[in-house]
Structures are given as structure tokens and as C-alpha cells.
Design an enzyme around this catalytic site. Sequence first.
Site, PDB file in Angstrom:
ATOM      1  N   CYS A   1     -16.808  46.753  11.500  1.00  0.00           N
ATOM      2  CA  CYS A   1     -17.934  45.853  11.534  1.00  0.00           C
ATOM      3  C   CYS A   1     -19.012  46.525  10.574  1.00  0.00           C
ATOM      4  O   CYS A   1     -19.362  47.674  10.635  1.00  0.00           O
ATOM      5  CB  CYS A   1     -18.580  45.489  12.800  1.00  0.00           C
ATOM      6  SG  CYS A   1     -19.840  44.545  12.582  1.00  0.00           S
TER       7      CYS A   1
ATOM      8  N   HIS B   1      -8.743  27.399  19.595  1.00  0.00           N
ATOM      9  CA  HIS B   1      -8.452  28.969  19.814  1.00  0.00           C
ATOM     10  C   HIS B   1      -8.805  29.722  18.638  1.00  0.00           C
ATOM     11  O   HIS B   1      -8.197  31.109  18.648  1.00  0.00           O
ATOM     12  CB  HIS B   1      -6.734  29.132  20.210  1.00  0.00           C
ATOM     13  CG  HIS B   1      -6.672  28.775  21.481  1.00  0.00           C
ATOM     14  ND1 HIS B   1      -5.188  28.415  21.843  1.00  0.00           N
ATOM     15  CD2 HIS B   1      -7.365  28.234  22.500  1.00  0.00           C
ATOM     16  CE1 HIS B   1      -5.037  28.070  23.224  1.00  0.00           C
ATOM     17  NE2 HIS B   1      -6.299  27.746  23.586  1.00  0.00           N
TER      18      HIS B   1
ATOM     19  N   GLY C   1       4.195  19.517  20.537  1.00  0.00           N
ATOM     20  CA  GLY C   1       4.446  20.835  20.039  1.00  0.00           C
ATOM     21  C   GLY C   1       3.801  21.902  21.060  1.00  0.00           C
ATOM     22  O   GLY C   1       3.495  22.905  20.582  1.00  0.00           O
ATOM     23  N   THR C   2       3.154  21.231  22.279  1.00  0.00           N
ATOM     24  CA  THR C   2       2.641  22.380  23.128  1.00  0.00           C
ATOM     25  C   THR C   2       3.610  22.475  24.396  1.00  0.00           C
ATOM     26  O   THR C   2       3.808  21.309  25.037  1.00  0.00           O
ATOM     27  CB  THR C   2       1.144  22.029  23.195  1.00  0.00           C
ATOM     28  OG1 THR C   2       0.803  22.955  24.245  1.00  0.00           O
ATOM     29  CG2 THR C   2       0.874  20.541  23.679  1.00  0.00           C
ATOM     30  N   SER C   3       3.468  23.660  25.045  1.00  0.00           N
ATOM     31  CA  SER C   3       4.275  23.680  26.205  1.00  0.00           C
ATOM     32  C   SER C   3       3.409  23.145  27.407  1.00  0.00           C
ATOM     33  O   SER C   3       3.948  23.065  28.587  1.00  0.00           O
ATOM     34  CB  SER C   3       4.497  25.282  26.436  1.00  0.00           C
ATOM     35  OG  SER C   3       3.505  25.859  26.626  1.00  0.00           O
TER      36      SER C   3
ATOM     37  N   GLN D   1      -4.738  24.150  19.250  1.00  0.00           N
ATOM     38  CA  GLN D   1      -4.522  25.505  19.861  1.00  0.00           C
ATOM     39  C   GLN D   1      -4.242  26.216  18.678  1.00  0.00           C
ATOM     40  O   GLN D   1      -3.984  27.521  18.868  1.00  0.00           O
ATOM     41  CB  GLN D   1      -3.604  25.193  21.025  1.00  0.00           C
ATOM     42  CG  GLN D   1      -3.890  24.605  22.079  1.00  0.00           C
ATOM     43  CD  GLN D   1      -2.839  24.457  23.029  1.00  0.00           C
ATOM     44  OE1 GLN D   1      -2.604  25.004  23.951  1.00  0.00           O
ATOM     45  NE2 GLN D   1      -1.931  23.040  22.887  1.00  0.00           N
ATOM     46  N   ASN D   2      -3.761  25.839  17.709  1.00  0.00           N
ATOM     47  CA  ASN D   2      -3.111  26.924  16.487  1.00  0.00           C
ATOM     48  C   ASN D   2      -4.339  27.565  15.834  1.00  0.00           C
ATOM     49  O   ASN D   2      -5.501  26.793  15.704  1.00  0.00           O
ATOM     50  CB  ASN D   2      -2.349  25.671  15.587  1.00  0.00           C
ATOM     51  CG  ASN D   2      -1.003  25.236  16.300  1.00  0.00           C
ATOM     52  OD1 ASN D   2      -0.724  25.846  17.426  1.00  0.00           O
ATOM     53  ND2 ASN D   2      -0.320  24.298  15.739  1.00  0.00           N
TER      54      ASN D   2
ATOM     55  N   CYS E   1     -16.625  40.725  15.052  1.00  0.00           N
ATOM     56  CA  CYS E   1     -16.952  42.230  15.653  1.00  0.00           C
ATOM     57  C   CYS E   1     -16.590  42.214  17.074  1.00  0.00           C
ATOM     58  O   CYS E   1     -16.826  41.228  17.839  1.00  0.00           O
ATOM     59  CB  CYS E   1     -18.290  42.476  15.609  1.00  0.00           C
ATOM     60  SG  CYS E   1     -18.985  43.862  16.306  1.00  0.00           S
TER      61      CYS E   1
ATOM     62  N   ARG F   1       1.249  38.743  11.468  1.00  0.00           N
ATOM     63  CA  ARG F   1       1.183  37.043  11.568  1.00  0.00           C
ATOM     64  C   ARG F   1       0.273  36.620  10.346  1.00  0.00           C
ATOM     65  O   ARG F   1       0.622  35.501   9.846  1.00  0.00           O
ATOM     66  CB  ARG F   1       0.742  36.890  12.946  1.00  0.00           C
ATOM     67  CG  ARG F   1       1.559  37.234  14.032  1.00  0.00           C
ATOM     68  CD  ARG F   1       1.021  36.897  15.397  1.00  0.00           C
ATOM     69  NE  ARG F   1       1.140  35.199  15.524  1.00  0.00           N
ATOM     70  CZ  ARG F   1       2.306  34.480  15.768  1.00  0.00           C
ATOM     71  NH1 ARG F   1       3.409  35.288  16.218  1.00  0.00           N
ATOM     72  NH2 ARG F   1       1.987  33.303  15.996  1.00  0.00           N
TER      73      ARG F   1
HETATM   74  P1  NAD Z   1       2.772  26.538  23.199  1.00  0.00           P
HETATM   75  O1  NAD Z   1       2.157  26.923  24.585  1.00  0.00           O
HETATM   76  O2  NAD Z   1       1.990  25.429  22.530  1.00  0.00           O
HETATM   77  O3  NAD Z   1       4.550  26.356  22.983  1.00  0.00           O
HETATM   78  C1  NAD Z   1       5.250  25.750  22.131  1.00  0.00           C
HETATM   79  C2  NAD Z   1       5.785  24.444  22.288  1.00  0.00           C
HETATM   80  O4  NAD Z   1       6.509  23.776  21.164  1.00  0.00           O
HETATM   81  C3  NAD Z   1       7.111  24.547  23.299  1.00  0.00           C
HETATM   82  O5  NAD Z   1       6.918  23.572  24.098  1.00  0.00           O
HETATM   83  C4  NAD Z   1       8.314  24.076  22.396  1.00  0.00           C
HETATM   84  O6  NAD Z   1       9.260  23.142  23.005  1.00  0.00           O
HETATM   85  C5  NAD Z   1       7.424  23.256  21.324  1.00  0.00           C
HETATM   86  N1  NAD Z   1       8.329  23.065  20.078  1.00  0.00           N
HETATM   87  C6  NAD Z   1       9.165  24.094  19.650  1.00  0.00           C
HETATM   88  N2  NAD Z   1       9.267  23.734  18.127  1.00  0.00           N
HETATM   89  C7  NAD Z   1       8.877  22.655  18.107  1.00  0.00           C
HETATM   90  C8  NAD Z   1       8.810  21.511  16.864  1.00  0.00           C
HETATM   91  N3  NAD Z   1       9.466  21.724  15.600  1.00  0.00           N
HETATM   92  N4  NAD Z   1       8.224  20.444  16.949  1.00  0.00           N
HETATM   93  C9  NAD Z   1       7.565  20.150  18.182  1.00  0.00           C
HETATM   94  N5  NAD Z   1       7.436  20.997  19.393  1.00  0.00           N
HETATM   95  C10 NAD Z   1       8.208  21.934  19.125  1.00  0.00           C
HETATM   96  O7  NAD Z   1       2.589  27.655  22.317  1.00  0.00           O
HETATM   97  P2  NAD Z   1       3.113  29.227  22.316  1.00  0.00           P
HETATM   98  O8  NAD Z   1       3.833  29.696  21.382  1.00  0.00           O
HETATM   99  O9  NAD Z   1       3.207  29.447  23.969  1.00  0.00           O
HETATM  100  O10 NAD Z   1       1.450  29.799  22.111  1.00  0.00           O
HETATM  101  C11 NAD Z   1       0.450  29.972  22.896  1.00  0.00           C
HETATM  102  C12 NAD Z   1      -0.725  30.172  22.177  1.00  0.00           C
HETATM  103  O11 NAD Z   1      -0.784  30.825  21.317  1.00  0.00           O
HETATM  104  C13 NAD Z   1      -1.230  28.772  21.532  1.00  0.00           C
HETATM  105  O12 NAD Z   1      -1.813  27.979  22.209  1.00  0.00           O
HETATM  106  C14 NAD Z   1      -2.052  29.249  20.225  1.00  0.00           C
HETATM  107  O13 NAD Z   1      -3.429  29.842  20.487  1.00  0.00           O
HETATM  108  C15 NAD Z   1      -1.429  30.759  19.882  1.00  0.00           C
HETATM  109  N6  NAD Z   1      -0.221  30.599  18.732  1.00  0.00           N
HETATM  110  C16 NAD Z   1      -0.614  29.797  17.602  1.00  0.00           C
HETATM  111  C17 NAD Z   1       0.399  29.797  16.726  1.00  0.00           C
HETATM  112  C18 NAD Z   1      -0.162  29.185  15.405  1.00  0.00           C
HETATM  113  O14 NAD Z   1      -1.293  29.013  15.208  1.00  0.00           O
HETATM  114  N7  NAD Z   1       0.905  28.550  14.562  1.00  0.00           N
HETATM  115  C19 NAD Z   1       1.531  30.325  16.789  1.00  0.00           C
HETATM  116  C20 NAD Z   1       2.131  31.057  17.895  1.00  0.00           C
HETATM  117  C21 NAD Z   1       0.824  31.037  18.990  1.00  0.00           C
END
Ligand code: NAD
Length: 246
Positions: free
Chosen positions: A148, A120, A188-190, A102-103, A128, A71
Site C-alpha cells: 500500500c 462483490h 447464471g448463479t448457483s 456477483q461478478n 489495502c 484471473r
Molecule cells: P455461481 O455460484 O454464481 O455459479 C455459477 C452458475 O452459473 C451455476 O449455477 C451454473 O449452472 C451456471 N452457468 C454456467 N454456465 C452458464 C451459462 N453459460 N449461462 C448461464 N448460467 C451458466 O458462481 P461461482 O462460480 O460459484 O462463484 C461464486 C462467486 O465467485 C461469485 O458470486 C463471484 O463473486 C465470484 N466469481 C466471479 C466471477 C466473475 O466475475 N466472472 C467468476 C467466478 C467467480
Amino acid sequence: MASIPPDLIEKIQSAGSVVVLTGSGVSAESGVPTFRDAQTGLWERYDPQELATPEAFERNPRLVWEWYSWRRELVGKAKPNPGHLALAELERMSGLFTLITQNVDGLHRAAGNENVIELHGNIRRSKCSEEGIVVEEPEESEDIPPRCPHCGASLRPDVVWFGEALPYEAFEAAVDAARNCDLFFSIGTSSLVYPAASLPYEALDSGAVLVEINPDETPLSARADFVLRGTAGEILPELVEALQEQ
Ligand code: NAD
């Protein structure tokens, strides 16, 4: 712009304080898969939601480290997309502006956002697994995961896994921003991963206007004042353009 309601433009222009909460959907158009997307290649048969846990790391630290290395490589190649760039522009156009994410990919700062709260952690850093000391660049080593340099315990990614507490100060600052804003965007968050998912409700309870941007419905949709259905990379540049035309 056809898809941006004029009422929303007015709300943005009159807002004293704007908060944006982003999830992994915002980075999907940069080629960083969300946890709900199917994985590809070697990792096809694994469920990310079962790898991103302290239990998985305890069971098989090598597997979890290697998945994060994969990743990290994806994130290393990723560039901010038009959605990230529009959010940086929105910060420049706004008064008080806080971006809570949250990214873990660092793409908001790379795009130019300055007031960013990372709830996050950040996948580019390691820490560590025993003492939590942050190690920016682990030395080359044959150990997987690397050790570490201070105590010899395994390093782990400096991210918050499912079931772990959020960094206290970051979460407090996020709650404070949510409670004191006029306009709150959930993008962009579920809206399923708590406690981050509680932030829009804090804003609503304090009287803020709520906007959701997501191609799909979420548990938050019914509470939003404005729902813009589409991807962040399409909708956000339109929003900024509509604001600039005023
Ligand atoms: P999430 O719970 O935030 O869900 C993803 C959401 O994005 C969904 O509701 C989907 O419908 C929506 N989506 C998809 N494509 C989109 C677009 N192009 N524009 C707008 N919305 C869009 O995320 P998750 O994947 O369930 O991950 C949970 C946790 O995992 C995150 O909170 C994070 O900490 C971590 N994570 C981070 C990254 C990153 O840093 N890029 C990637 C994956 C997971």
C-alpha cells in the site's frame, strides 16, 4: 420464439420495475471460468473456493495474489458476450431497471448497462489489506503482493471473499430494489452463495414474478414462475428478440 413463453413477454412488458441478479455463469461464455468449472494450467490443482478467502490470503498472500493476477489477465482479455449485450438492451427497453451482479469482472458496464450494483467488488481494483483504501493501479514493484503506498501493508484484490461482509450500501440498495420490483431475473448463479442468494426470496416475498435462466437446476428453480433452461448467451438474445417482435 419457441423457447420464450408468451406469458413471460407480457409480464416483462407490463412490469414497472425489473431487477436482474447475475452470477459467474453469465461470464462463462466470455471465457471467464466460474468457481465451479475445472481450472486449467498452473492452477489446475487448486480449488478457487479455498483461494478466495481471507484465511488463504493470511496463510499465503503471494499465492492468492498470483492467482488473482492470472484471473485479472483473463478478465482483461474478456469481452461482453451476447448475454451481456442483451441485458444492456433490456435496460434500454425497460423503465426502472437494476442489474445486481456477483461478478467482479466489470463486463456488464462494458456491455452498456448503467444501473449496476456490484455486490462483490471489482477484480480490476486493489485495496489495502489493513485500511481498505482503494488503489486503482498499484505501482510496478518487486513485492508480491505489492505494498500500500500509504501504510506499506500488503495490497489485496478489491473483491469480497467467502466469509466476508458485503459492501453495506451496495447490499442495502440491492435489497431495496428486490423488494420493490415486479419482475426478478436470477441468471447464471448457483443460488448458493449468501447473502446474494437471499435477494430472489426478498422479491418473491414482495409479490414479484421470478424468472430463472440457468442450464442447470438450482435450489431456486422450484420457486421460479418461469425457468428457462439454457445458457445466458443463448436465451437472453432470444428474449430480447421476442420482445422487439411485439
Ligand atoms: P455461481 O455460484 O454464481 O455459479 C455459477 C452458475 O452459473 C451455476 O449455477 C451454473 O449452472 C451456471 N452457468 C454456467 N454456465 C452458464 C451459462 N453459460 N449461462 C448461464 N448460467 C451458466 O458462481 P461461482 O462460480 O460459484 O462463484 C461464486 C462467486 O465467485 C461469485 O458470486 C463471484 O463473486 C465470484 N466469481 C466471479 C466471477 C466473475 O466475475 N466472472 C467468476 C467466478 C467467480
